[in-house]
Design an enzyme around this catalytic site. Sequence first.
Site, mmCIF file in Angstrom:
data_model
loop_
_atom_site.group_PDB
_atom_site.id
_atom_site.type_symbol
_atom_site.label_atom_id
_atom_site.label_comp_id
_atom_site.label_asym_id
_atom_site.label_seq_id
_atom_site.Cartn_x
_atom_site.Cartn_y
_atom_site.Cartn_z
ATOM 1 N N ARG A 178 0.815 -1.216 0.000
ATOM 2 C CA ARG A 178 0.000 0.000 0.000
ATOM 3 C C ARG A 178 0.849 1.267 0.000
ATOM 4 O O ARG A 178 0.313 2.372 -0.129
ATOM 5 C CB ARG A 178 -0.933 -0.002 1.203
ATOM 6 C CG ARG A 178 -1.737 -1.292 1.332
ATOM 7 C CD ARG A 178 -2.332 -1.452 2.711
ATOM 8 N NE ARG A 178 -2.784 -2.821 2.950
ATOM 9 C CZ ARG A 178 -1.998 -3.791 3.380
ATOM 10 N NH1 ARG A 178 -0.712 -3.552 3.625
ATOM 11 N NH2 ARG A 178 -2.474 -5.008 3.578
ATOM 12 N N LYS A 238 -15.094 0.225 -0.419
ATOM 13 C CA LYS A 238 -15.195 -0.033 1.008
ATOM 14 C C LYS A 238 -14.464 1.028 1.834
ATOM 15 O O LYS A 238 -14.989 1.536 2.825
ATOM 16 C CB LYS A 238 -14.653 -1.435 1.323
ATOM 17 C CG LYS A 238 -14.852 -1.858 2.756
ATOM 18 C CD LYS A 238 -13.688 -1.416 3.615
ATOM 19 C CE LYS A 238 -13.937 -1.768 5.067
ATOM 20 N NZ LYS A 238 -12.831 -1.279 5.915
ATOM 21 N N ASP A 268 -17.069 -5.223 4.300
ATOM 22 C CA ASP A 268 -15.766 -5.856 4.379
ATOM 23 C C ASP A 268 -15.958 -7.352 4.591
ATOM 24 O O ASP A 268 -17.059 -7.884 4.459
ATOM 25 C CB ASP A 268 -14.952 -5.245 5.526
ATOM 26 C CG ASP A 268 -15.499 -5.666 6.872
ATOM 27 O OD1 ASP A 268 -16.718 -5.906 6.964
ATOM 28 O OD2 ASP A 268 -14.730 -5.799 7.831
ATOM 29 N N GLN A 314 -24.401 -0.758 10.562
ATOM 30 C CA GLN A 314 -23.181 -1.429 10.128
ATOM 31 C C GLN A 314 -22.217 -1.620 11.286
ATOM 32 O O GLN A 314 -21.602 -2.673 11.429
ATOM 33 C CB GLN A 314 -22.534 -0.616 8.996
ATOM 34 C CG GLN A 314 -21.505 -1.362 8.192
ATOM 35 C CD GLN A 314 -20.110 -1.267 8.777
ATOM 36 O OE1 GLN A 314 -19.872 -0.618 9.792
ATOM 37 N NE2 GLN A 314 -19.179 -1.942 8.143
ATOM 38 N N PHE A 365 -20.892 -5.141 12.617
ATOM 39 C CA PHE A 365 -19.460 -5.427 12.478
ATOM 40 C C PHE A 365 -18.845 -5.805 13.831
ATOM 41 O O PHE A 365 -18.140 -6.816 13.952
ATOM 42 C CB PHE A 365 -18.734 -4.201 11.914
ATOM 43 C CG PHE A 365 -17.233 -4.324 11.912
ATOM 44 C CD1 PHE A 365 -16.571 -4.938 10.860
ATOM 45 C CD2 PHE A 365 -16.482 -3.836 12.974
ATOM 46 C CE1 PHE A 365 -15.189 -5.059 10.867
ATOM 47 C CE2 PHE A 365 -15.099 -3.966 12.987
ATOM 48 C CZ PHE A 365 -14.453 -4.577 11.935
#
Length: 279
Positions: free
Chosen positions: A168, A209, A228, A264, A268
Amino acid sequence: MKYRIVDNGIEILEKNDFCPKHIFECGQIFSWEEQDSIFKVTSGNCFAKIYACNSGYFIETKFCEYFENFFDLKTDYSKIKKQLKEFDFLNNAINFGAGIRILKQDKLETIISFIISANNNIKRIKSTLAKLRHDYGEDNGEYFSFPTLDVLKEINEQYFKKIGAGYRAPYLCKTIKMLYDNSGLLHDELSSSKTLLTKLVALSGVGPKVADCVALFAYDKKDVFPVDTWIEKVFHDLFPFAKNRVQMRELLLEKFGDLSGFAQQYLFYFKRETGENII
DNA sequence: TTCCAGGAGGGGG
DNA sequence: CCCCCTCATGGA
């Protein structure tokens, strides 16, 4: 929720809608640590300690206005939870994370953080970001601030790889340059969710996302639904058919509407911590 | 050893 | 539009 701003911080006078463990563990922020039931958190160039006090909590900080907004203290989470509990299958998850609040975080820090989060685990994400603050943030004694855009612009890929960003690293360098050349996105308070997401996805290392997470955790957008790997598991609990993430997101948005972001986070946190089936 | 983690970029069909 | 592969890294 009742709270009171005093000289050296904010008194949270009840525990029903505020629990630092839930707020920090639910995966929306990586710049925190807990020791002996005292939570320390940095955001941008601000810092606070949170600990139990009387029948509530005390947010010890000299940045009261910042953290009043950061913890979204003016929003009535009892009302939100009551509305969401009309979905029977959400009751377990809401009770499990009853003290969650969606934070309003620093925009630049959130973008950088969630680029690093992609296909990564929370432990290393926290470690990488802590090294970044230590090496390039301002030393304020008790904490290191998140580096400014001017400072970030001078960092090369090798450094980001060295602190664990892996592949990344080039994404980070590209996005930092893009933000430096056009910093309007970092001050965008007016765009609709759809417009904002389009701008975010244009950044390097930001897909659907990550864009949803940034919109939810830094831009006060609640009509988004980050999907995710954990939400995929939740989805398979709820619906006995497989879909791709785009289709999952649309179905979940349709179901929860403007409360999607809240739903969410409860889902999660519950799924990641317990592994239990939602229904 | 293989799989997984708050996925995204790039190529090919 | 879709599917497929690769990407760095460390813990389970």
